[in-house]
Design an enzyme around this catalytic site. Structure first.
Site, short mmCIF file in Angstrom:
data_model
loop_
_atom_site.label_atom_id
_atom_site.label_comp_id
_atom_site.label_asym_id
_atom_site.label_seq_id
_atom_site.Cartn_x
_atom_site.Cartn_y
_atom_site.Cartn_z
N GLU A 88 35.31 57.52 33.42
CA GLU A 88 35.50 58.74 34.22
C GLU A 88 35.96 58.33 35.63
O GLU A 88 35.49 57.32 36.17
CB GLU A 88 34.14 59.47 34.31
CG GLU A 88 34.10 60.66 35.24
CD GLU A 88 32.67 61.16 35.51
OE1 GLU A 88 31.73 60.32 35.57
OE2 GLU A 88 32.50 62.38 35.65
N ASN A 120 37.92 67.51 37.13
CA ASN A 120 37.53 66.16 36.71
C ASN A 120 38.10 66.02 35.28
O ASN A 120 37.59 66.63 34.34
CB ASN A 120 35.99 66.05 36.72
CG ASN A 120 35.52 64.63 36.44
OD1 ASN A 120 36.26 63.82 35.91
ND2 ASN A 120 34.27 64.35 36.78
N LYS A 172 36.58 68.43 32.56
CA LYS A 172 35.12 68.39 32.39
C LYS A 172 34.49 69.78 32.51
O LYS A 172 34.73 70.49 33.51
CB LYS A 172 34.52 67.44 33.43
CG LYS A 172 33.03 67.19 33.31
CD LYS A 172 32.64 66.09 34.30
CE LYS A 172 31.19 65.71 34.24
NZ LYS A 172 30.88 64.62 35.21
N GLU A 222 29.84 67.14 42.58
CA GLU A 222 30.89 67.55 41.61
C GLU A 222 31.13 69.05 41.65
O GLU A 222 32.26 69.51 41.49
CB GLU A 222 30.51 67.11 40.19
CG GLU A 222 30.68 65.62 40.00
CD GLU A 222 30.68 65.24 38.52
OE1 GLU A 222 31.54 65.72 37.77
OE2 GLU A 222 29.80 64.45 38.13
N CYS A 229 31.33 62.21 30.79
CA CYS A 229 30.03 61.90 31.38
C CYS A 229 28.92 62.88 31.03
O CYS A 229 28.40 62.84 29.93
CB CYS A 229 30.16 61.75 32.90
SG CYS A 229 28.71 60.94 33.59
N ASN A 243 30.06 57.80 34.93
CA ASN A 243 29.56 57.16 36.15
C ASN A 243 28.13 57.63 36.28
O ASN A 243 27.88 58.75 36.74
CB ASN A 243 30.30 57.67 37.39
CG ASN A 243 31.67 57.07 37.57
OD1 ASN A 243 31.84 56.05 38.23
ND2 ASN A 243 32.67 57.71 37.01
N1 CDT Z 1 29.26 61.76 36.46
C1 CDT Z 1 28.23 62.38 35.86
O1 CDT Z 1 28.38 63.41 35.21
N2 CDT Z 1 27.02 61.82 36.07
C2 CDT Z 1 25.80 62.42 35.61
C3 CDT Z 1 24.69 62.01 36.49
C4 CDT Z 1 23.57 62.91 36.34
S1 CDT Z 1 22.10 62.19 36.87
C5 CDT Z 1 21.18 62.28 35.38
C6 CDT Z 1 25.41 62.01 34.18
O2 CDT Z 1 25.03 62.90 33.41
O3 CDT Z 1 25.45 60.86 33.84
#
Ligand code: CDT
Length: 327
Positions: free
Chosen positions: A47, A115, A132, A151, A182, A207
């Site tokens: 991502e 995204n 996304k 985000e 993600c 990420n």
């Molecule tokens: N980039 C992304 O969507 N990251 C989120 C972080 C959330 S913290 C649990 C993820 O779900 O990995």
């Protein structure tokens, strides 16, 4: 005869805030060259693969964040990726911040920010685009948080649903391919919408910080990776498909991302896993015919699904309290 597609997850180590796209693209081209030597036919990048995970940085004026976005794909900066794909005969999946310029209702154009991930074939055709849907985090600066996750400030909710395309890939005349990004992996709805389109391979980049940054309760360190893998393994098993989950990893702008990229088979087993927090290539030969067992037996959707009992899934967003039992 087995339908083998050799796939790779091209995990990226950290990309610092000051690093230009050319550095990230150079590393990605290098990974693509290594993937080619290992027989990879389709390579999955993370991502927001071209820059640091910028939603951790607050810009009061959203337009200041435009520097993180791509208005064209390919662009001068990303063209080397497309050229390498052509040279090595590799398809690739790329996550990036997309700036779309669309006609505004009152005339002129308006900027829309997503995204986004794209699936590109070796000829440079964009076979599929996904924006996304499940955007985590918040839209305003939160002083109580150890790190921001903005985000919801920088991106609109994706408007393309969860699409699947059947297209030639590697030596195969047709592969059913879909994408999520993600946080989507934690939601069974994302997987099932792809499963209902007979997806055979789900590509997803992520990420994910090693620590819970919400400061809203205790979450043991090891559970962060466990929950990521649990979600991907369950999604692949319950929808009888392969999944490639590719991370950005390591300490980026002083904050740790946990890596642990994996490739998962339709039984939900991890068949390859990254062990570093740096640029790392993992690969697997995926026999797509092994998707058939689950989808013709325990997960034969046409025989066993009961959508009439699932109305709440699409009619309701939040949960509601159940009626109280009384004697
Ligand atoms: N980039 C992304 O969507 N990251 C989120 C972080 C959330 S913290 C649990 C993820 O779900 O990995």
């Amino acid at each position: 005869m087995a339908r083998i597609l050799t796939v790779g997850a091209a995990q990226l180590g950290p990309i610092q805030k000051a690093e230009p796209r050319s550095v990230a693209v150079g590393r990605m081209v290098h990974l693509m060259e290594r993937a080619h030597r290992r027989g990879v036919e389709l390579l999955v990048f993370p991502e927001l693969a071209l820059t640091t995970f910028f939603p951790r940085h607050y810009h009061e004026d959203i337009a200041e964040a435009d520097v993180w976005f791509e208005s064209a794909m390919p662009s001068n900066e990303t063209a080397p990726l497309f050229a390498a794909a052509r040279q090595y005969g590799i398809g690739f999946h790329l996550g990036y911040a997309e700036m779309a310029h669309e006609p505004a209702p009152g005339g002129g154009t308006r900027k829309r920010r997503f995204n986004t991930a794209i699936l590109v074939n070796p000829e440079g055709d964009i076979l599929l685009k996904y924006r996304k849907v499940h955007l985590p985090g918040h839209a305003e600066y939160r002083p109580e948080r150890k790190v921001q996750h903005l985000e919801k400030r920088y991106f609109e909710v994706g408007d393309l649903g969860f699409p699947v395309v059947r297209a030639p890939m590697g030596g195969l005349p047709g592969v059913n391919m879909g994408m999520m990004i993600c946080n989507d992996r934690r939601w069974p709805e994302s997987w099932r919408v792809l499963g209902l389109q007979q997806v055979e391979l789900v590509m997803l980049g992520y990420n994910t910080p090693s620590l819970n940054m919400e400061a809203a309760g205790f979450e043991a360190h090891h559970l962060r990776v466990f929950h990521s893998h649990l979600s991907i393994q369950a999604g692949a098993y319950q929808n009888s498909c392969f999944a490639v989950g590719t991370a950005k990893a390591g300490t980026e702008d002083g904050h740790e991302l946990f890596g642990h990229s994996i490739i998962v088979n339709p039984q939900g087993e991890i068949v390859a896993q990254a062990t570093s927090w740096d640029d790392e290539l993992i690969t697997a030969d995926c026999d797509l015919d092994t998707c058939t067992l689950g989808r013709t037996t325990i997960f034969a959707f046409d025989q066993h699904r009961r959508p009439e009992a699932y109305a709440r899934i699409t009619e309701q967003v939040g949960s509601v309290a159940p009626p109280e039992w009384r004697k």
